[in-house]
Scaffold this motif. Structure first.
Motif, PDB file in Angstrom:
ATOM      1  N   VAL A 107      83.373  40.431 -59.547  1.00 18.01           N
ATOM      2  CA  VAL A 107      82.296  40.986 -59.085  1.00 18.01           C
ATOM      3  C   VAL A 107      81.792  41.834 -60.020  1.00 18.01           C
ATOM      4  O   VAL A 107      82.645  42.735 -60.275  1.00 18.01           O
ATOM      5  CB  VAL A 107      82.001  41.142 -57.529  1.00 18.01           C
ATOM      6  CG1 VAL A 107      80.842  41.598 -57.152  1.00 18.01           C
ATOM      7  CG2 VAL A 107      82.640  40.161 -56.765  1.00 18.01           C
ATOM      8  N   ASP A 108      80.643  41.936 -60.200  1.00 19.72           N
ATOM      9  CA  ASP A 108      80.202  43.026 -60.941  1.00 19.72           C
ATOM     10  C   ASP A 108      79.436  44.266 -60.316  1.00 19.72           C
ATOM     11  O   ASP A 108      79.577  44.098 -59.058  1.00 19.72           O
ATOM     12  CB  ASP A 108      78.858  42.750 -62.053  1.00 19.72           C
ATOM     13  CG  ASP A 108      77.690  42.170 -61.411  1.00 19.72           C
ATOM     14  OD1 ASP A 108      77.679  42.230 -60.192  1.00 19.72           O
ATOM     15  OD2 ASP A 108      76.669  41.548 -62.069  1.00 19.72           O
ATOM     16  N   GLN A 109      79.086  45.397 -60.747  1.00 22.35           N
ATOM     17  CA  GLN A 109      78.608  46.415 -59.938  1.00 22.35           C
ATOM     18  C   GLN A 109      77.400  46.266 -59.120  1.00 22.35           C
ATOM     19  O   GLN A 109      77.046  46.783 -58.045  1.00 22.35           O
ATOM     20  CB  GLN A 109      78.365  47.742 -60.847  1.00 22.35           C
ATOM     21  CG  GLN A 109      76.958  47.558 -61.763  1.00 22.35           C
ATOM     22  CD  GLN A 109      77.312  47.052 -63.094  1.00 22.35           C
ATOM     23  OE1 GLN A 109      78.335  46.005 -63.250  1.00 22.35           O
ATOM     24  NE2 GLN A 109      76.730  47.232 -64.129  1.00 22.35           N
ATOM     25  N   SER A 110      76.638  45.139 -59.469  1.00 25.14           N
ATOM     26  CA  SER A 110      75.459  44.726 -58.649  1.00 25.14           C
ATOM     27  C   SER A 110      75.720  43.742 -57.509  1.00 25.14           C
ATOM     28  O   SER A 110      74.759  43.302 -56.731  1.00 25.14           O
ATOM     29  CB  SER A 110      74.274  44.057 -59.524  1.00 25.14           C
ATOM     30  OG  SER A 110      73.819  45.166 -60.403  1.00 25.14           O
ATOM     31  N   GLY A 111      77.004  43.481 -57.329  1.00 19.55           N
ATOM     32  CA  GLY A 111      77.274  42.460 -56.376  1.00 19.55           C
ATOM     33  C   GLY A 111      77.467  40.883 -56.733  1.00 19.55           C
ATOM     34  O   GLY A 111      77.385  40.193 -55.794  1.00 19.55           O
ATOM     35  N   ASN A 112      77.034  40.904 -57.948  1.00 19.88           N
ATOM     36  CA  ASN A 112      76.911  39.516 -58.420  1.00 19.88           C
ATOM     37  C   ASN A 112      78.395  38.786 -58.590  1.00 19.88           C
ATOM     38  O   ASN A 112      78.977  39.388 -59.176  1.00 19.88           O
ATOM     39  CB  ASN A 112      76.198  39.549 -59.792  1.00 19.88           C
ATOM     40  CG  ASN A 112      74.613  39.912 -59.584  1.00 19.88           C
ATOM     41  OD1 ASN A 112      73.995  39.758 -58.716  1.00 19.88           O
ATOM     42  ND2 ASN A 112      74.224  40.713 -60.723  1.00 19.88           N
ATOM     43  N   LEU A 113      78.258  37.552 -58.056  1.00 15.42           N
ATOM     44  CA  LEU A 113      79.704  37.028 -58.269  1.00 15.42           C
ATOM     45  C   LEU A 113      79.876  36.260 -59.510  1.00 15.42           C
ATOM     46  O   LEU A 113      78.859  35.216 -59.655  1.00 15.42           O
ATOM     47  CB  LEU A 113      79.773  35.719 -56.900  1.00 15.42           C
ATOM     48  CG  LEU A 113      81.106  34.832 -56.950  1.00 15.42           C
ATOM     49  CD1 LEU A 113      82.427  35.912 -56.660  1.00 15.42           C
ATOM     50  CD2 LEU A 113      81.041  33.973 -55.833  1.00 15.42           C
ATOM     51  N   LEU A 114      80.753  36.510 -60.181  1.00 20.81           N
ATOM     52  CA  LEU A 114      80.863  35.934 -61.595  1.00 20.81           C
ATOM     53  C   LEU A 114      81.967  34.767 -61.569  1.00 20.81           C
ATOM     54  O   LEU A 114      81.767  34.217 -62.871  1.00 20.81           O
ATOM     55  CB  LEU A 114      81.191  36.929 -62.630  1.00 20.81           C
ATOM     56  CG  LEU A 114      80.457  38.184 -62.487  1.00 20.81           C
ATOM     57  CD1 LEU A 114      81.059  39.177 -63.801  1.00 20.81           C
ATOM     58  CD2 LEU A 114      79.208  37.935 -62.968  1.00 20.81           C
ATOM     59  N   THR A 115      82.411  34.376 -60.570  1.00 24.45           N
ATOM     60  CA  THR A 115      83.330  33.245 -60.502  1.00 24.45           C
ATOM     61  C   THR A 115      83.119  32.453 -59.402  1.00 24.45           C
ATOM     62  O   THR A 115      82.383  33.006 -58.445  1.00 24.45           O
ATOM     63  CB  THR A 115      84.728  33.756 -60.320  1.00 24.45           C
ATOM     64  OG1 THR A 115      84.934  34.662 -59.495  1.00 24.45           O
ATOM     65  CG2 THR A 115      85.353  34.471 -61.736  1.00 24.45           C
ATOM     66  N   ARG A 116      83.492  31.262 -59.450  1.00 20.71           N
ATOM     67  CA  ARG A 116      83.072  30.237 -58.481  1.00 20.71           C
ATOM     68  C   ARG A 116      84.609  30.215 -57.644  1.00 20.71           C
ATOM     69  O   ARG A 116      85.515  30.928 -58.034  1.00 20.71           O
ATOM     70  CB  ARG A 116      82.744  28.943 -58.906  1.00 20.71           C
ATOM     71  CG  ARG A 116      81.475  28.769 -59.456  1.00 20.71           C
ATOM     72  CD  ARG A 116      81.132  27.391 -59.861  1.00 20.71           C
ATOM     73  NE  ARG A 116      79.905  27.302 -60.326  1.00 20.71           N
ATOM     74  CZ  ARG A 116      78.738  27.174 -59.752  1.00 20.71           C
ATOM     75  NH1 ARG A 116      78.632  27.084 -58.429  1.00 20.71           N
ATOM     76  NH2 ARG A 116      77.578  27.143 -60.197  1.00 20.71           N
ATOM     77  N   SER A 117      84.660  29.424 -56.638  1.00 20.03           N
ATOM     78  CA  SER A 117      85.747  29.393 -55.691  1.00 20.03           C
ATOM     79  C   SER A 117      87.100  28.673 -56.515  1.00 20.03           C
ATOM     80  O   SER A 117      88.034  28.830 -56.407  1.00 20.03           O
ATOM     81  CB  SER A 117      85.769  28.605 -54.475  1.00 20.03           C
ATOM     82  OG  SER A 117      85.194  27.045 -54.971  1.00 20.03           O
ATOM     83  N   GLY A 118      86.643  27.872 -57.672  1.00 16.25           N
ATOM     84  CA  GLY A 118      87.820  27.410 -58.345  1.00 16.25           C
ATOM     85  C   GLY A 118      88.169  28.255 -59.479  1.00 16.25           C
ATOM     86  O   GLY A 118      89.117  27.938 -60.286  1.00 16.25           O
ATOM     87  N   GLY A 119      87.641  29.462 -59.560  1.00 15.17           N
ATOM     88  CA  GLY A 119      88.118  30.587 -60.738  1.00 15.17           C
ATOM     89  C   GLY A 119      87.343  30.106 -62.078  1.00 15.17           C
ATOM     90  O   GLY A 119      87.611  30.744 -62.900  1.00 15.17           O
ATOM     91  N   ALA A 120      86.603  29.349 -62.197  1.00 15.95           N
ATOM     92  CA  ALA A 120      86.071  29.024 -63.236  1.00 15.95           C
ATOM     93  C   ALA A 120      84.505  29.820 -63.501  1.00 15.95           C
ATOM     94  O   ALA A 120      84.189  30.589 -62.439  1.00 15.95           O
ATOM     95  CB  ALA A 120      85.486  27.546 -63.540  1.00 15.95           C
ATOM     96  N   ALA A 121      83.888  29.841 -64.502  1.00 13.72           N
ATOM     97  CA  ALA A 121      82.703  30.522 -64.677  1.00 13.72           C
ATOM     98  C   ALA A 121      81.712  29.797 -63.804  1.00 13.72           C
ATOM     99  O   ALA A 121      81.740  28.702 -63.177  1.00 13.72           O
ATOM    100  CB  ALA A 121      82.185  30.465 -66.249  1.00 13.72           C
TER     101      ALA A 121
END
Length: 547
Positions: free
Chosen positions: A212-226
């Protein structure tokens, strides 16, 4: 006549002495204000510009850095409520290098150095907590080595091992990234962070790592991929395929339209699914086809008609029959001479005969194992824009005209051949003729010298010096020079007047000028009396009454 410096100074002093007391006081106050202004500007220009050395420091690192700066005799200031340390701009990099040799700052993330302070008698639970803290800190320090990451925090959830397989739980990890302003992470870097964390913790899979970045954006999916449906490798392959098609189109059309007169864009739909098929097939039996024989077995049985084999078991009955003979008068029944009693061959009565035959043929069988290629093209969408034809007239004027339909059709056919057009898979090709706008190419300008952060301190110092020099020149040539010139002029006028007053014929000249002036005035009065006697009489009357 040239005036020397000593004479000029003497003239200024004499001119100043001839001023009144108020003028002298005003000039002295102005001179003192000018000197104070120049001195203040000079001191301000010599004051160094402070830049941030380190920010967001912990109390321990801040204290160690202050102590080190004091030992190095480097001036410093505080900013941002004491969370940032500032030093002169010219000493920022030098101070950082010297502090780095001392291992400063240590950083806000603890590492495996925390295990060096383990005390005797520490409980196993505390050792486990310290190890987990050290591992989190080392992972955070490693992630912060990325150019786009300003700070990182790693949280590990490592469950206690259990002797029961059903109660065993896998570890998980959460990563919080603080990126620099204007920086982003591409899917490949996100996948790298995920695999870095998962590879550092035993039994931690990539699917259990969240970024997660400082803005709370999820950068990964549940599968750990982009976040994109494809991973970085598949995206790069897709872009490469599209660029290859675009290059092939432009290279084959450019000789017709000219360089820079064709633009192509390809959208490829690729199949990245991995499919494996295993098939086993049998061909149907057919008498017309030649079949390979594997084996053949034949069985034949011959026996008497309704009788079973007779004879005394023994060696005689098991012997082969004698030589066959054909007598002229054979008996109708009984045994033939020389025949063994009970022998089938010696029986003249008809018997049963049974014959069996078994043939085994090879069975046709086909076993195929097919693996479909990954990244196969499912569909292509091609858009091509061709510029108008360039026509040069005899007088040198250049004009453009649309391409004929026949040439557009030829270009379309060439594009289809270049991409391997297949209508069955739904490929589309659209070629459009349009006039390109004459847009000038804007080259990115280099960063000016004064905007370069590395030269900012030098630029500010130069601007300060120029400001001080400008003020000094204005005061010198705009204020003091006219003032001194005026003083010298007044002094010269006064000296000249005194010299004339001290000359011997000065009084005679004054008397001569007075006589001449009296005669002129008398002549003018006589003229006025002749022209207007009434006005003169009235003036005389007024004089008499006044007396």
């Amino acid at each position: 006549m040239a005036v020397g410096p000593q004479q000029a100074v003497q003239a200024w002093v004499q001119g100043f002495s001839r001023l009144s007391a108020g003028q002298k006081l005003g000039m002295m106050v102005g001179l003192a204000a000018a000197i104070a202004l120049v001195t203040g500007l000079w001191m301000w220009s010599q004051t160094p510009t402070y830049r941030v050395l380190y920010s967001n420091l912990s109390d321990r690192d801040g204290g160690a850095i202050i102590a080190a700066l004091q030992q190095m005799n480097v001036p410093y200031e505080f900013a941002a409520g004491g969370r940032a340390i500032l030093v002169p701009a010219s000493q920022v990099y030098n101070a950082r290098l010297k502090l780095a040799t001392q291992g400063l700052p240590h950083g806000g993330n603890v590492g495996f150095d925390v295990l060096e302070n383990e005390k005797l008698g520490t409980s196993q639970f505390l050792e486990h907590v310290n190890y987990q803290r050290a591992l989190e800190g080392e992972l955070a320090n490693t992630i912060e080595a990325l150019s786009a990451v300003q700070a990182a925090r790693v949280h590990l959830a490592i469950p206690q091992p259990s002797v029961f397989a059903r109660e065993e739980r896998k570890p998980t990890a959460s990563v919080l990234l603080e990126l620099y302003p204007g920086r982003v992470l591409d899917p490949g870097q996100i996948s790298g962070i995920v695999h870095l964390v998962s590879s550092s913790v035993p039994d931690l899979s990539a699917s259990n790592v969240t970024v997660v970045d400082q803005s709370g954006n999820l950068l990964t999916r549940s599968g750990g991929a982009a976040q994109d449906g494809l991973d970085a490798g598949e995206l790069d392959y897709l872009r490469t395929v599209e660029k290859n098609y675009e290059g092939a189109i432009e290279s084959i059309v450019s000789p017709i339209t000219g360089a820079g007169n064709v633009r192509a864009q390809v959208a490829a739909d690729l199949d990245f699914s991995r499919v494996e098929q295993t098939a086993e097939s049998f061909k149907p039996n057919s008498a017309t086809q030649n079949q390979a024989m594997r084996s053949e077995q034949t069985s034949e049985t011959v026996g008497a008609n309704g009788q079973s084999a007779t004879g005394i078991p023994g060696a005689l009955s098991n012997q082969p029959p004698g030589a066959a003979s054909a007598p002229l008068n054979a008996p109708a029944s009984g045994t033939a001479p020389g025949a063994v009693p009970g022998s089938v061959a010696g029986s003249s009565a008809p018997g049963n005969m049974s014959k069996e035959s078994t043939v085994n043929y090879e069975v046709d069988k086909t076993v195929s194992h097919v693996i479909d290629p990954v990244g196969a093209v499912k569909r292509l969408s091609v858009a091509v824009v061709v510029n108008d034809a360039r026509v040069v007239a005899q007088d040198g004027k250049v004009s453009y005209k649309p391409l004929p339909r026949q040439e557009i059709a030829q270009i379309t056919n060439l594009v289809k051949e270049a991409i391997g057009y297949d209508a069955q898979r739904g490929d589309t090709v659209n070629v459009v003729n349009a006039s390109f706008s004459a847009a000038t190419q804007v080259l990115p300008s280099a960063t000016p010298f004064w905007k370069d952060p590395a030269n900012q301190a030098l630029v500010e110092s130069i601007l300060k010096d120029l400001l001080v020099a400008g003020v000094v020149l204005y005061l010198a040539f705009g204020v003091f020079r006219p003032l001194m010139t005026e003083l010298a002029r007044r002094n010269a006028v006064a000296v000249e007047a005194e010299a004339e007053a001290n000359m011997p014929g000065h009084h005679v000249a004054e008397r001569a000028r007075a006589v001449i002036g009296y005669e002129e005035n008398l002549h003018a009065a006589k003229e006025i009396a002749r022209q207007d006697p009434k006005m003169v009489a009235q003036v005389v009357k007024d004089w008499v009454e006044a007396e």
